[in-house]
Design an enzyme around this catalytic site. Structure first.
Site, PDB file in Angstrom:
ATOM      1  CE1 TYR A   9       1.208   0.758   4.322  1.00  0.00           C
ATOM      2  CE2 TYR A   9       0.891  -1.607   4.170  1.00  0.00           C
ATOM      3  CZ  TYR A   9       1.422  -0.512   4.816  1.00  0.00           C
ATOM      4  OH  TYR A   9       2.178  -0.675   5.943  1.00  0.00           O
ATOM      5  N   GLY A  10       2.172   1.140  -0.056  1.00  0.00           N
ATOM      6  CA  GLY A  10       3.040   2.313   0.026  1.00  0.00           C
ATOM      7  C   GLY A  10       4.078   2.316  -1.076  1.00  0.00           C
ATOM      8  CB  SER A  11       7.716   3.106  -1.011  1.00  0.00           C
ATOM      9  OG  SER A  11       8.164   2.107  -0.125  1.00  0.00           O
ATOM     10  CG  LEU A  12       7.808  -2.261  -0.891  1.00  0.00           C
ATOM     11  CD1 LEU A  12       7.644  -3.315   0.202  1.00  0.00           C
ATOM     12  CD2 LEU A  12       9.032  -2.567  -1.736  1.00  0.00           C
ATOM     13  CD  GLN A  13       0.298   1.146  -3.603  1.00  0.00           C
ATOM     14  OE1 GLN A  13      -0.783   0.905  -4.132  1.00  0.00           O
ATOM     15  NE2 GLN A  13       0.545   2.255  -2.928  1.00  0.00           N
ATOM     16  CD  GLU A  77       7.944  -2.808   4.488  1.00  0.00           C
ATOM     17  OE1 GLU A  77       7.989  -1.815   5.228  1.00  0.00           O
ATOM     18  OE2 GLU A  77       7.489  -2.739   3.343  1.00  0.00           O
TER      19      GLU A  77
END
Length: 178
Positions: A9-13, A77
């Site tokens: 849901y964050g930068s790893l999208q 993470e």
């Protein structure tokens, strides 16, 4: 059964960030997580996810991660997050390759297929009350302006992780923060 899917849901999208770590972009679809909010993490280009009644987060669901890739992402993470298994709802709509879900995805797509997935949840319950997590994180406002430097740092971390291994990297992090 293989590794459960991973909800991001964050930068790893970002396709660029995934490629920096994994040297590939796994297959994915859009997904919705109920009962959580994507907060801005103070001074960071990535968000923190915490439970919040009535909130919803749209992200992507990676389907074919290897155990080694999960280990790398767990290390990335770090201690700010705990990996939990939660129910998300997958969209049947085709994801647009290389981009996070559109901001109106919650209203544009149907999210009907319930799936048990790994989700990185911000570990500290107190961080919403003490202001470390606040407001709402926005991909375009927080990550895009620093994307080039962020991706470069991710590449360096992935190389270092592969050269030194997870145990050595954890030891280095403890030593550096002491």
């Amino acid at each position: 059964m293989g590794t459960p899917p991973l909800f991001l849901y964050g930068s790893l999208q970002s396709e660029e960030v995934l490629k920096a770590f994994l040297q590939r972009v796994p297959s994915y679809s859009y997904a919705l997580l109920d009962g959580f909010h994507r907060y801005e993490a103070s001074g960071r280009p990535y968000p923190g996810l915490r439970p919040l009644a009535g909130a919803r987060v749209v992200g992507i669901l990676l389907d074919d991660l290897t155990p080694g890739e999960m280990e790398l992402l767990d290390w990335f993470e770090g201690s700010d997050y705990t990996r939990q298994t939660l129910t998300v709802h997958r969209s049947s709509a085709a994801a647009i390759f290389g981009t996070p879900p559109p901001s109106d995805a919650e209203h544009r797509f149907s999210f009907s297929e319930a799936v048990e997935a790994h989700v990185y949840v911000w570990a500290s319950e107190e961080d919403v009350a003490n202001g470390v997590l606040s407001g709402s994180w926005d991909y375009h406002a927080k990550l895009v302006p620093v994307m080039e430097a962020y991706v470069d740092n991710c590449r360096k971390l992935a190389v270092q992780y592969k050269e030194e291994g997870p145990a050595r990297m954890a030891q280095n992090l403890v030593t550096e923060s002491s």
